[in-house]
Scaffold this active site. Structure first.
Site, PDB file in Angstrom:
ATOM      1  CD  GLU A   1     -21.716  12.221 -34.268  1.00 50.61           C
ATOM      2  OE1 GLU A   1     -22.540  13.062 -34.253  1.00 50.61           O
ATOM      3  OE2 GLU A   1     -20.619  12.169 -34.997  1.00 50.61           O
TER       4      GLU A   1
ATOM      5  CD  GLU B   1     -21.116   8.401 -38.673  1.00 47.70           C
ATOM      6  OE1 GLU B   1     -21.044   9.831 -38.958  1.00 47.70           O
ATOM      7  OE2 GLU B   1     -22.186   8.096 -38.027  1.00 47.70           O
TER       8      GLU B   1
END
EC number: 3.2.1.39
Length: 505
Positions: free
Chosen positions: A125, A272
């Site tokens: 991220e 995730e």
């Protein structure tokens, strides 16, 4: 005669070349993996982590680093691993080919193929959590790929980076989704790289977060994969496609966002997804039951291989966040995304009837007796001597050269002796004391070919697991072992060929 010899030499060359190069991993369809974070005050030993993975039949994991101890423990297990470059190392790797090459040498080449590394996650991220590294993200990815290419591993190990779905604007209806245009200077070359290398886009998909931020617009049942009546399904007005859960809508929004930039054939890997089992007072839906419901339904959904409404039947493999509760993280919900506590006890037992074997084992009924952490080594040695002497257990498996000799230290040997004695007494809790240097655990201490008493992996005391050559159409792999059998097969063929030619001559 000369032509026969020429043919033999040509065949030898081709077969040797084939045996020298590992083949790319076969497409195994959709699978469930698990993330392993390490922000625990009492992180289990790598052998304990691997034992838990084996007991739960978890065959795919993602690490947030490239921990050498865990990578060594994973060797020859057949467990497939995504390793990661932490965000704080991106600048150096993105600015220097040699730094990237050294990282790959140290963290990939040193372990592969014994440890089945399948991908390198370059940061996580980055575009939403470390904006100053955004300019070097694609350079870092390319530098890592170049290092893998130099080692002839580029076809075997993918390179990508996980993105947050918060980068996707206007995500519903999915057909209108697009990436934040201010980041196109990074996202377009990233997607171009993924397409040219046949890699996948890694995406972190959290219906829980979207549900929390929607202020009641997203129904809880829709976020949890619970059955909802047709009139409550979300409908994409542009495509008339119906969505019965938030996960599929978010994945399809990712596909559409890529298509908006003219990339239509890049697969999605969900790196995730999960649901917290506890939360702050403003997180009333972070509960054990909801976490169990979400993860159980997610596993079932992924393994059913239904794909998404936009791409039905196309695998969307997913890694659950996460294996352990990370108790040193800030915030109650951040501490409680795990499936297990540090001692190996499940936070909750997943409801996985008819969903295969992965994560389906209830470890609450499996107990083992092992050395207490921090126990005095002299006391451990004395207890070990008693168990192998007056305790009358068979300690031959921990003798030099036997299956449980390695690692050669008093803790590992005491673990074997204590657990064997404990099981011989019928799992009597009083038998697991040894003057205070032993304790009962639910984590299977088996490792490698050393299988402890009561282990789901085998159930035999200290005997090695049978290793047989895989069939020609086997879809499983076992690292070096499979290479060994393959090499044996090659040389068997060569022997037959040589004998046949000799007979002809």
């Amino acid at each position: 005669m000369a032509s026969l010899l020429h043919l033999l030499l040509l065949s030898l060359s081709l077969l040797v070349l084939a045996s020298a190069s590992p083949s790319p991993p076969a497409d195994e369809g959709s699978y469930i993996g698990v993330n392993i974070g390490t922000d625990l005050s009492d992180m289990p030993h790598p052998t304990q982590v691997v034992a838990l993975l084996k007991a739960q039949e978890i065959r795919h994991i993602r690490l947030y680093n490239a921990d050498p101890g865990l990578l060594i423990a994973l060797a020859n297990t057949g467990i497939k691993v995504i390793i990661s470059i932490p965000n704080d190392q991106l600048l150096g790797i993105g600015q220097s080919n040699s730094t990237a090459a050294n990282w790959v040498k140290r963290n990939v080449i040193a372990h592969y193929p014994a440890t089945m590394i399948t991908a390198v996650s370059v940061g996580s991220e980055v575009l939403t959590s470390l904006s100053n590294a955004a300019p070097v993200l694609v350079s870092a990815i390319k530098n890592v790929h170049a290092a893998l290419l130099s080692a002839n591993l580029d076809k075997l190990i993918k390179v990508s980076t996980p993105l947050s779905t918060s980068l996707i604007l206007d995500p519903f209806p999915p057909s209108q989704a697009f990436f934040n245009r201010s980041l196109n200077a990074v996202i377009v070359p990233l997607l171009s790289f993924l397409q040219s290398t046949n890699s996948y886009l890694m995406v972190n998909v959290y219906p829980y977060i979207d549900y929390m931020q929607s202020n009641g617009v997203i129904p809880l049942d829709y976020a949890l994969f619970k059955p909802i009546p047709p009139n409550k399904e979300a409908v994409d007005a542009n495509t008339l496609v119906r969505y019965s859960n938030a996960f599929d809508a978010m994945v399809d929004a990712t596909y559409f966002a890529m298509a908006f930039l003219n990339f239509t054939n890049i697969p999605v890997l969900v790196t995730e997804s999960g649901w917290p089992s506890k939360g702050e007072t403003n997180e009333p839906d972070a509960t054990l039951d909801n976490a169990n419901t979400y993860n159980s339904n997610l596993i079932r959904h992924v393994l059913n291989k239904t794909g998404t409404p936009k791409r039905p039947g196309i695998a969307v493999s997913t890694y659950i966040y996460e294996l352990y509760n990370e108790d040193t993280k800030a915030g109650l919900s951040e501490k409680n995304w795990g499936l297990f506590n540090a001692n190996g006890e499940p936070v909750y037992v997943l409801r996985l009837t008819n969903s295969g074997s992965v994560l389906a084992n209830d470890t609450t009924n499996q107990t083992y007796c092992t050395a207490r952490e921090g126990a005095d080594t002299k006391m451990l040695q004395a207890a070990l001597d008693w168990a192998c002497g007056p305790g009358k257990i068979d300690c031959s498996p921990i003798k030099q050269g036997e299956t449980c000799y390695e690692p050669d230290n008093v803790v590992a040997h005491a673990n074997y002796a204590f657990d064997t004695y404990y099981h011989q007494t019928g799992n009597n809790p009083d038998a697991c004391n040894f003057n205070g240097v032993a304790s009962i655990t639910t984590t299977d201490p088996s490792h490698g070919t050393c299988v402890f008493a009561g282990s789901r992996g085998n159930g035999r005391n200290g005997t090695s697991v049978n290793i047989t050559a895989p069939s020609a159409n086997s879809t499983t792999s076992s690292g070096i072992r499979s290479d060994l059998y393959y090499s044996r097969g090659i040389w068997s063929i060569l022997t037959v060929m040589i004998l046949n030619v000799a007979n002809i001559l």
